[in-house]
Design a protein around this motif. Structure first.
Motif, PDB file in Angstrom:
ATOM      1  N   VAL A 175      -3.332  -5.604  75.526  1.00  9.48           N
ATOM      2  CA  VAL A 175      -2.571  -4.539  76.177  1.00  9.48           C
ATOM      3  C   VAL A 175      -2.358  -4.926  77.636  1.00  9.48           C
ATOM      4  O   VAL A 175      -3.312  -5.287  78.336  1.00  9.48           O
ATOM      5  N   ALA A 176      -1.104  -4.858  78.090  1.00 10.96           N
ATOM      6  CA  ALA A 176      -0.775  -5.144  79.486  1.00 10.96           C
ATOM      7  C   ALA A 176      -0.204  -3.887  80.118  1.00 10.96           C
ATOM      8  O   ALA A 176       0.789  -3.342  79.621  1.00 10.96           O
ATOM      9  N   GLN A 177      -0.810  -3.428  81.203  1.00  9.48           N
ATOM     10  CA  GLN A 177      -0.358  -2.209  81.867  1.00  9.48           C
ATOM     11  C   GLN A 177       0.081  -2.510  83.293  1.00  9.48           C
ATOM     12  O   GLN A 177      -0.639  -3.152  84.058  1.00  9.48           O
ATOM     13  N   GLY A 178       1.288  -2.043  83.641  1.00  7.82           N
ATOM     14  CA  GLY A 178       1.814  -2.198  84.992  1.00  7.82           C
ATOM     15  C   GLY A 178       2.612  -0.973  85.376  1.00  7.82           C
ATOM     16  O   GLY A 178       2.945  -0.138  84.525  1.00  7.82           O
ATOM     17  N   TYR A 179       2.955  -0.869  86.643  1.00 14.24           N
ATOM     18  CA  TYR A 179       3.708   0.288  87.117  1.00 14.24           C
ATOM     19  C   TYR A 179       5.029   0.390  86.357  1.00 14.24           C
ATOM     20  O   TYR A 179       5.795  -0.567  86.282  1.00 14.24           O
ATOM     21  N   GLY A 180       5.287   1.580  85.800  1.00 14.44           N
ATOM     22  CA  GLY A 180       6.491   1.771  85.007  1.00 14.44           C
ATOM     23  C   GLY A 180       7.484   2.719  85.636  1.00 14.44           C
ATOM     24  O   GLY A 180       8.433   3.144  84.959  1.00 14.44           O
ATOM     25  N   PRO A 226      -8.229  -6.276  74.055  1.00 15.21           N
ATOM     26  CA  PRO A 226      -8.490  -6.458  75.483  1.00 15.21           C
ATOM     27  C   PRO A 226      -7.367  -5.821  76.315  1.00 15.21           C
ATOM     28  O   PRO A 226      -6.200  -5.847  75.924  1.00 15.21           O
ATOM     29  N   TRP A 227      -7.741  -5.285  77.451  1.00 14.42           N
ATOM     30  CA  TRP A 227      -6.832  -4.519  78.306  1.00 14.42           C
ATOM     31  C   TRP A 227      -6.691  -5.220  79.645  1.00 14.42           C
ATOM     32  O   TRP A 227      -7.687  -5.583  80.278  1.00 14.42           O
ATOM     33  N   PHE A 228      -5.446  -5.418  80.053  1.00 13.50           N
ATOM     34  CA  PHE A 228      -5.150  -6.083  81.323  1.00 13.50           C
ATOM     35  C   PHE A 228      -4.274  -5.157  82.173  1.00 13.50           C
ATOM     36  O   PHE A 228      -3.359  -4.506  81.656  1.00 13.50           O
ATOM     37  N   ALA A 229      -4.543  -5.118  83.471  1.00 10.19           N
ATOM     38  CA  ALA A 229      -3.742  -4.312  84.393  1.00 10.19           C
ATOM     39  C   ALA A 229      -3.157  -5.205  85.473  1.00 10.19           C
ATOM     40  O   ALA A 229      -3.849  -6.071  86.015  1.00 10.19           O
ATOM     41  N   SER A 230      -1.882  -5.000  85.772  1.00  6.60           N
ATOM     42  CA  SER A 230      -1.250  -5.809  86.810  1.00  6.60           C
ATOM     43  C   SER A 230      -1.911  -5.575  88.162  1.00  6.60           C
ATOM     44  O   SER A 230      -2.079  -6.496  88.959  1.00  6.60           O
ATOM     45  N   ASN A 231      -2.281  -4.325  88.438  1.00  6.45           N
ATOM     46  CA  ASN A 231      -2.935  -3.975  89.699  1.00  6.45           C
ATOM     47  C   ASN A 231      -3.498  -2.579  89.577  1.00  6.45           C
ATOM     48  O   ASN A 231      -3.215  -1.861  88.629  1.00  6.45           O
ATOM     49  N   THR A 232      -4.294  -2.193  90.555  1.00 11.35           N
ATOM     50  CA  THR A 232      -4.897  -0.854  90.536  1.00 11.35           C
ATOM     51  C   THR A 232      -4.653  -0.113  91.854  1.00 11.35           C
ATOM     52  O   THR A 232      -5.496   0.661  92.290  1.00 11.35           O
ATOM     53  N   ASP A 233      -3.505  -0.325  92.472  1.00 15.16           N
ATOM     54  CA  ASP A 233      -3.144   0.451  93.668  1.00 15.16           C
ATOM     55  C   ASP A 233      -3.008   1.920  93.269  1.00 15.16           C
ATOM     56  O   ASP A 233      -2.153   2.267  92.436  1.00 15.16           O
ATOM     57  N   LEU A 234      -3.778   2.769  93.871  1.00 14.66           N
ATOM     58  CA  LEU A 234      -3.733   4.186  93.520  1.00 14.66           C
ATOM     59  C   LEU A 234      -2.457   4.853  93.994  1.00 14.66           C
ATOM     60  O   LEU A 234      -2.003   5.832  93.393  1.00 14.66           O
ATOM     61  N   THR A 235      -1.864   4.333  95.068  1.00  8.25           N
ATOM     62  CA  THR A 235      -0.659   4.948  95.635  1.00  8.25           C
ATOM     63  C   THR A 235       0.421   3.905  95.871  1.00  8.25           C
ATOM     64  O   THR A 235       0.150   2.696  95.892  1.00  8.25           O
ATOM     65  N   ILE A 236       1.645   4.399  96.083  1.00  3.72           N
ATOM     66  CA  ILE A 236       2.781   3.538  96.401  1.00  3.72           C
ATOM     67  C   ILE A 236       3.677   4.288  97.377  1.00  3.72           C
ATOM     68  O   ILE A 236       3.907   5.487  97.223  1.00  3.72           O
ATOM     69  N   PRO A 237       4.180   3.618  98.440  1.00  2.00           N
ATOM     70  CA  PRO A 237       5.066   4.307  99.381  1.00  2.00           C
ATOM     71  C   PRO A 237       6.411   4.632  98.736  1.00  2.00           C
ATOM     72  O   PRO A 237       6.930   3.862  97.934  1.00  2.00           O
ATOM     73  N   SER A 238       6.965   5.774  99.067  1.00  2.00           N
ATOM     74  CA  SER A 238       8.299   6.139  98.601  1.00  2.00           C
ATOM     75  C   SER A 238       9.069   6.761  99.752  1.00  2.00           C
ATOM     76  O   SER A 238       8.513   7.021 100.822  1.00  2.00           O
ATOM     77  N   PRO A 296       1.858   8.501  93.474  1.00  2.00           N
ATOM     78  CA  PRO A 296       0.864   7.820  92.636  1.00  2.00           C
ATOM     79  C   PRO A 296       1.341   6.429  92.217  1.00  2.00           C
ATOM     80  O   PRO A 296       2.507   6.240  91.869  1.00  2.00           O
ATOM     81  N   GLY A 297       0.444   5.478  92.247  1.00  2.00           N
ATOM     82  CA  GLY A 297       0.762   4.111  91.855  1.00  2.00           C
ATOM     83  C   GLY A 297       0.173   3.759  90.503  1.00  2.00           C
ATOM     84  O   GLY A 297      -0.336   4.623  89.765  1.00  2.00           O
TER      85      GLY A 297
END
Length: 346
Positions: free
Chosen positions: A137-142, A163-175, A181-182
């Motif tokens: 499983v690959a998870q990234g910001y959608g 197995p689980w993979f995440a592109s990143n774990t930034d909790l926030t993102i500027p807009s 939420p990121g």
């Protein structure tokens, strides 16, 4: 302890940064653009840095868009770029996955086009359902319209033992409207549902640094970012120098409170910092001076005085030295509100 992690004051450089380093590894959100629009002075500063011989590479934890789309957007806002100039956490996590699964394997994608493109680049097959035979499983910001059903799909697959993979774990993102939420917030949803832990590729972790160096060939890189917990920590993990710009997530108060792993080499207002040297912060009789400003610790608070030749950013550099020296290997807990007000930094 590395020289970055033992930093007790901002660094200095008599040489302008575009000449002192061969490659700028630039974050995007909060550094080059915000809400899709170029940040003030960014296009002109980057153009001047490029003309001065500096290679510009754009390194983002945002896995939503593929490199060609990011490059097209940058070019549209006045920052000419090619797809090869873009390095994303989607690329880093795709390489991480490809190193652990069979060639041509199916991977369940919880994210956007950027993650799908990166997986195909590594010879993997993106799929949409846990019933399609994925091996990971690959998870990234959608994007902001990611539906709850996608998180459920990830949960079904992970609970089956994938197995689980995440592109990143930034909790926030500027807009454009503020801080949103990121991907890290979405990862938390899946973590709560499954009790599992993902392998993470993005900044500040080594897979992203590896991907960046492989794709840029940088010999003397300078990481440029707006986040202490990804950009700056990632630079320190990779033991390379960094420039924090105050155009995104991090504000002056957060910088003063930073513990060693989050402290940048340099700090400046925006990307114009690439076009100049960085002034020295000098220790003098219990105080730290920079550009006519003098910062010190008074009781349980930071203090700054003097409005000499320097700008407010010089006051911040001096205050960083006073705060970090007092905090040592911890986070500074001194009050800073009044000092920041005096320096015009609030």
């Amino acid at each position: 302890m590395s020289r970055q992690q033992s930093r007790t004051r901002p660094g200095s450089s008599e040489t302008v940064l575009r000449e002192a380093y061969d490659t700028a590894l630039l974050d995007l959100d909060g550094v080059v653009y915000k809400g899709g629009e170029a940040i003030a002075h960014a296009p002109e500063a980057l153009d001047a840095a490029r003309e001065g011989g500096m290679h510009l590479a754009y390194v983002t934890n945002n896995a939503l868009r593929p490199p060609d789309a990011v490059a097209a957007h940058l070019t549209e806002i006045g920052v000419p770029a090619e797809a090869s100039d873009i390095i994303t956490s989607a690329q880093a996590v795709a390489r991480l996955i490809a190193d652990q699964v069979p060639a041509g394997a199916k991977v369940l994608v919880i994210g956007g086009e950027g993650l799908e493109v990166a997986l195909r680049e590594r010879g993997l097959e993106p799929v949409d359902s846990a019933e399609d035979g994925p091996v990971a499983v690959a998870q990234g910001y959608g994007g902001p319209d990611m539906t709850w059903s996608r998180f459920a799909e990830a949960s079904y697959a992970i609970r089956q033992g994938l197995p689980w993979f995440a592109s990143n774990t930034d909790l926030t993102i500027p807009s454009a409207r503020g801080i949103a939420p990121g991907n890290g917030a979405a990862v938390e949803v899946v973590r709560i549902a499954t009790g599992a832990e993902p392998q993470v590729a993005g900044k500040p972790l080594p897979p992203m640094h590896r991907e960046t160096i492989l794709r840029t060939g940088a010999k003397r890189p300078l990481v440029v970012g707006d986040r202490l917990d990804t950009d700056i920590e990632g630079a320190n993990v990779g033991e390379v120098d960094s420039l924090l710009v105050l155009t995104g997530v991090t504000d002056a108060a957060q910088l003063l409170a930073a513990e060693p792993k989050y402290r940048p080499t340099y700090v400046d207002e925006d990307l114009r910092g690439l076009l100049r040297g960085q002034p020295e912060v000098v220790a003098e009789e219990g105080a730290f001076t920079c550009g006519g400003w003098s910062a010190s610790v008074r009781g349980d608070a930071l203090a700054v005085e003097g409005e000499g030749e320097g700008e407010p950013i010089d006051a911040l550099r001096a205050l960083c030295a006073a705060a970090w020296a007092q905090a040592g290997d911890g986070a500074c807990e001194l009050k800073a509100t009044e000092a920041l007000k005096v320096a015009g930094l609030e």
